[in-house]
Design a protein around this motif. Structure first.
Motif, PDB file in Angstrom:
ATOM      1  N   PRO A  10       0.844  -1.213   0.000  1.00  0.00           N
ATOM      2  CA  PRO A  10       0.000   0.000   0.000  1.00  0.00           C
ATOM      3  C   PRO A  10       0.873   1.256   0.000  1.00  0.00           C
ATOM      4  CG  PRO A  10       0.050  -0.999   2.171  1.00  0.00           C
ATOM      5  CD  PRO A  10       0.749  -1.966   1.259  1.00  0.00           C
ATOM      6  N   PRO A  11       0.397   2.335  -0.584  1.00  0.00           N
ATOM      7  CA  PRO A  11       1.189   3.585  -0.584  1.00  0.00           C
ATOM      8  C   PRO A  11       1.252   4.184   0.803  1.00  0.00           C
ATOM      9  CG  PRO A  11      -0.983   3.971  -1.530  1.00  0.00           C
ATOM     10  CD  PRO A  11      -0.881   2.484  -1.317  1.00  0.00           C
ATOM     11  N   LEU A  12       2.328   4.899   1.100  1.00  0.00           N
ATOM     12  CA  LEU A  12       2.548   5.516   2.397  1.00  0.00           C
ATOM     13  C   LEU A  12       2.302   7.013   2.378  1.00  0.00           C
ATOM     14  CD1 LEU A  12       5.813   3.648   3.485  1.00  0.00           C
ATOM     15  CD2 LEU A  12       3.423   3.075   4.005  1.00  0.00           C
ATOM     16  N   MET A  13       1.768   7.552   1.289  1.00  0.00           N
ATOM     17  CA  MET A  13       1.498   8.976   1.194  1.00  0.00           C
ATOM     18  C   MET A  13       0.012   9.213   1.477  1.00  0.00           C
ATOM     19  SD  MET A  13       3.739  10.014  -2.170  1.00  0.00           S
ATOM     20  CE  MET A  13       3.277  11.717  -1.964  1.00  0.00           C
ATOM     21  N   GLY A  14      -0.256  10.226   2.279  1.00  0.00           N
ATOM     22  CA  GLY A  14      -1.636  10.543   2.623  1.00  0.00           C
ATOM     23  C   GLY A  14      -1.958  10.142   4.057  1.00  0.00           C
ATOM     24  N   SER A  38       1.568  12.267   8.975  1.00  0.00           N
ATOM     25  CA  SER A  38       1.823  13.656   9.355  1.00  0.00           C
ATOM     26  C   SER A  38       0.603  14.505   9.022  1.00  0.00           C
ATOM     27  CB  SER A  38       3.056  14.187   8.617  1.00  0.00           C
ATOM     28  OG  SER A  38       4.191  13.413   8.921  1.00  0.00           O
ATOM     29  N   ALA A  39       0.659  15.747   9.458  1.00  0.00           N
ATOM     30  CA  ALA A  39      -0.464  16.654   9.206  1.00  0.00           C
ATOM     31  C   ALA A  39      -0.544  16.964   7.727  1.00  0.00           C
ATOM     32  CB  ALA A  39      -0.271  17.938  10.011  1.00  0.00           C
ATOM     33  N   SER A  40      -1.742  16.986   7.200  1.00  0.00           N
ATOM     34  CA  SER A  40      -1.977  17.267   5.781  1.00  0.00           C
ATOM     35  C   SER A  40      -2.805  18.533   5.647  1.00  0.00           C
ATOM     36  CB  SER A  40      -2.699  16.089   5.112  1.00  0.00           C
ATOM     37  OG  SER A  40      -3.926  15.829   5.780  1.00  0.00           O
ATOM     38  N   TYR A  41      -2.517  19.308   4.642  1.00  0.00           N
ATOM     39  CA  TYR A  41      -3.183  20.588   4.422  1.00  0.00           C
ATOM     40  C   TYR A  41      -3.703  20.624   3.004  1.00  0.00           C
ATOM     41  CZ  TYR A  41      -0.349  21.689   8.513  1.00  0.00           C
ATOM     42  OH  TYR A  41       0.251  21.667   9.736  1.00  0.00           O
ATOM     43  N   THR A  42      -4.708  21.492   2.838  1.00  0.00           N
ATOM     44  CA  THR A  42      -5.294  21.710   1.514  1.00  0.00           C
ATOM     45  C   THR A  42      -5.302  23.199   1.214  1.00  0.00           C
ATOM     46  OG1 THR A  42      -7.505  21.802   2.492  1.00  0.00           O
ATOM     47  CG2 THR A  42      -6.770  19.658   1.669  1.00  0.00           C
TER      48      THR A  42
END
Length: 250
Positions: free
Chosen positions: A140-144, A153-157
């Protein structure tokens, strides 16, 4: 008609070196007896064929060994190389160092032996093996932030800009930093000296024609300085002219 000049005895210097018949110093016949004579050699003619029958001795064609000197035979050691002898069956043939293979000897004295591996061909059972290959699996991908068993980690838009009611809308119409003019530092700080550059002005010149340094010839001035000696070339007089002799009375 050729003009004849009188003969002057002073001009008759005598005969030149070629007028004297001195004996030669080259050769043997007619050599100058006052000079030493070097040895002279001559070439003899070819002898007739009859002389070979009388004198039948060989010429300088003796083959003298280079090891023979005037003191006898040379005493330096000499060596020779023989051919390889045929091996006899009854003789014991000693093996050389390359005939041994010590790396193939099994370890002795309970020494550790490195593992040995061999590669064989593919068996018939592997053709029906249904185990998938390593490239069949997908991790599985580790991004997101949608990974349940991994810390994210914290994600922003980033949203679009709003025309009304947004943070970017300036309701008070406050001017920005670029609307203010910078103040001259000379107003609130000590003023530095200022300089200006003017145009080039022409120098005053004299309109009169003044001679340059090359116009003067100081070497020709002899009124107040000693004059250098001066020489002149005259005509060539005859060396046989009679000098003027004047009797001076007392």
């Amino acid at each position: 008609m050729e003009k004849k000049h009188p003969i002057i005895a002073g001009r008759e210097k005598g005969p030149g070196p070629g007028r004297y018949g001195l004996p030669s110093t080259i050769g043997f016949a007619g050599h100058d007896f006052t000079k030493p004579t070097c040895p002279a050699y001559s070439f003899h003619g070819r002898m007739s064929d009859n002389m070979y029958n009388v004198d039948s001795s060989p010429g300088p064609k003796y083959n003298i060994d280079a090891k023979i000197t005037r003191f006898g035979r040379d005493g330096t050691p000499s060596y020779s190389m023989l051919g390889r002898m045929k091996a006899e069956k009854e003789l014991f043939q000693m093996p050389g160092p390359g005939a041994y293979n010590p790396e193939k000897v099994p370890p002795c004295n309970l020494q550790r032996r490195p593992p040995a591996y061999t590669m064989s061909s593919r068996t018939h059972c592997r053709g029906t093996d249904s185990v998938p290959a390593p490239n069949k699996y997908f991790l599985p991908p580790l991004m997101g932030s949608q990974i349940p068993n991994k810390a994210a980690s914290a994600s922003y838009t980033m949203s679009r800009s709003y025309s009304t009611g947004g943070h970017s809308v300036d309701l008070a119409k406050t001017p920005g930093p670029c609307r203010y003019n910078s103040i001259d530092p000379s107003i609130y700080l000590p003023r530095q000296p200022a300089f200006s550059m003017l145009g080039r002005h022409s120098l005053p010149r004299d309109a009169t024609k003044i001679p340059g340094p090359g116009t003067y010839s100081p070497e020709k001035v002899t009124a107040h300085q000693p004059r250098a000696p001066a020489f002149s070339l005259g005509i060539k007089h005859s060396e046989f002219i009679t000098p003027l002799v004047v009797n001076v009375s007392d």
